[in-house]
Design an enzyme around this catalytic site. Structure first.
Site, PDB file in Angstrom:
ATOM      1  CG  ASP A  43      -0.239  -0.035   2.556  1.00 24.07           C
ATOM      2  OD1 ASP A  43       0.932  -0.477   2.623  1.00 24.07           O
ATOM      3  OD2 ASP A  43      -0.837   0.419   3.557  1.00 24.07           O
TER       4      ASP A  43
ATOM      5  CG  HIS B  49       7.000  -0.135   9.939  1.00 23.59           C
ATOM      6  ND1 HIS B  49       7.049  -0.552  11.243  1.00 23.59           N
ATOM      7  CD2 HIS B  49       6.605   1.162   9.982  1.00 23.59           C
ATOM      8  CE1 HIS B  49       6.687   0.441  12.041  1.00 23.59           C
ATOM      9  NE2 HIS B  49       6.418   1.491  11.302  1.00 23.59           N
TER      10      HIS B  49
HETATM   11  O1  RIB Z   1       2.265  -0.275  10.839  1.00 17.68           O
HETATM   12  C1  RIB Z   1       3.185  -0.113   9.817  1.00 17.68           C
HETATM   13  C2  RIB Z   1       2.615  -0.588   8.506  1.00 17.68           C
HETATM   14  O2  RIB Z   1       1.442   0.170   8.191  1.00 17.68           O
HETATM   15  C3  RIB Z   1       3.516  -0.421   7.313  1.00 17.68           C
HETATM   16  O3  RIB Z   1       3.265  -1.441   6.395  1.00 17.68           O
HETATM   17  C4  RIB Z   1       3.066   0.894   6.762  1.00 17.68           C
HETATM   18  O4  RIB Z   1       3.429   1.055   5.412  1.00 17.68           O
HETATM   19  C5  RIB Z   1       1.593   0.832   6.964  1.00 17.68           C
HETATM   20  O5  RIB Z   1       1.014   0.085   5.917  1.00 17.68           O
HETATM   21 CA    CA Z   2       2.783  -0.817   4.065  1.00 13.12          CA
END
Ligand code: RIB
Ligand code: CA
Length: 320
Positions: A11, A244
């Site tokens: 996303d 992340h």
């Molecule tokens: O909580 C972090 C996640 O949420 C990551 O994948 C960030 O891109 C959002 O999608």
């Molecule tokens: Ca993400």
């Protein structure tokens, strides 16, 4: 050995963009498709951003548009305060007029996995809606997929138990029913959650080095991460920003950088704990519960953060 085929379900999203470039540049990975899902922006925004990144960096892979809403929970406003109104840090971008490939993300996942049994892994770094729909279309993908690596959730192994509620991480909270379907399906799953991603924080000096040594990718990442860095400093008191989604891709190529636990993993779908991920280690016994007779997942509870960040920088530098 031929590179490992991965479908990247995403996303984009600033940290998603970082992960796409890492997956593209890593010589041991073959990015066979990018599938989009709503999350850090609407499905129009995340798909447009995926197409932009694909085109700007000449990534030879299709982009498939995915789910515009979660399976059951109602839509909420995207987190523009984290990723910007455009999902890429409000940087001025000349979007291309490319369209996604025909068909849905979920059908692409089914067709690609079934065409090469045992060869395709899925790295999912957004809500798990596309994966749940794919399982519904063709349950045999569970036997045919090589591995499913998910950035999401938190197992409570350190202080980072949630980022959208005290017990829930955004990707899992955004579609908890889909997440529970994914972790209770009989395919090999790995959870790369906040326990580890919140300790993989890229600080400004490293981002400056990447900017200087990684060509156009470095410039792009520097530009889009300014907004993200600012959010983490001002709203979360963090100097730098967690990578992340790159952590999930890095697990695919360097699992030895992670400490893990194995057991049945369920997601709370409703109530004040909506989106909580709870893993019962295989050796623990309880009276009969909803975790009994469920497939086991691997959960990451420790990480060599310096190793993760160094690998990220190295792959970006070598790709320049
Ligand atoms: O909580 C972090 C996640 O949420 C990551 O994948 C960030 O891109 C959002 O999608
Ligand atoms: Ca993400």
């Amino acid at each position: 050995m031929s590179p490992r085929k991965i479908i990247f379900d995403t996303d984009p999203g600033i940290d998603d963009a970082m992960a796409i470039l890492f997956a593209h540049l890593h010589p041991d990975l073959d990015l066979v498709g990018i599938t989009t899902v709503l999350g850090n922006g609407s499905i129009d925004t995340t798909t447009r951003n995926a197409l932009y990144i694909r085109d700007r960096f000449a990534i030879d892979t299709p982009v498939l548009r995915g789910a515009a809403s979660a399976l059951l929970v109602p839509d909420e406003e995207p987190p523009t305060f984290v990723h910007g109104d455009d999902g890429l840090g409000n940087v001025k971008i000349d979007h291309t007029d490319s369209d996604p490939a025909p068909g849905s993300a979920a059908q692409f996942i089914v067709d690609t996995v079934m065409a090469s049994p045992g060869e395709v892994s899925i790295v999912a770094v957004g809500r798990l809606t596309n994966l749940a729909i794919a399982l519904d279309i063709e349950p045999r993908i569970a036997d045919a997929v090589a591995e499913v690596i998910v950035m999401g959730g938190a197992l409570g192994s350190n202080e980072y138990t949630g980022n959208v509620t005290p017990v829930a991480e955004a990707n899992i909270y955004g579609d908890p029913h889909a997440a529970d379907m994914v972790f209770t399906a009989a395919w090999p799953t790995v959870l790369v959650g906040l326990d580890v991603t919140m300790t993989c924080v890229m600080r400004r000096p490293q981002m400056q080095r990447i900017r200087g040594q990684s060509g156009d990718a470095g410039e792009f990442l520097w530009d889009i991460t300014r907004f993200y860095e600012n959010y983490y400093r001002e709203r979360r008191g963090v100097l730098g920003f967690p990578v992340h989604d790159s952590c999930a891709v890095i697990y695919a190529v360097a699992p030895e950088l992670f400490g893990t636990v194995t057991g049945a993993l369920r997601v709370v779908a409703e109530g004040i704990s909506r989106g909580q991920t709870i893993l019962v280690p295989a050796e623990r016994t309880f009276p009969p519960s909803a975790w009994d007779d469920q497939p086991h997942s691997i959960g990451c509870i420790g990480v060599d953060s310096d190793g993760v960040l160094a690998l990220y920088e190295d792959i970006l530098r070598r790709g320049a």
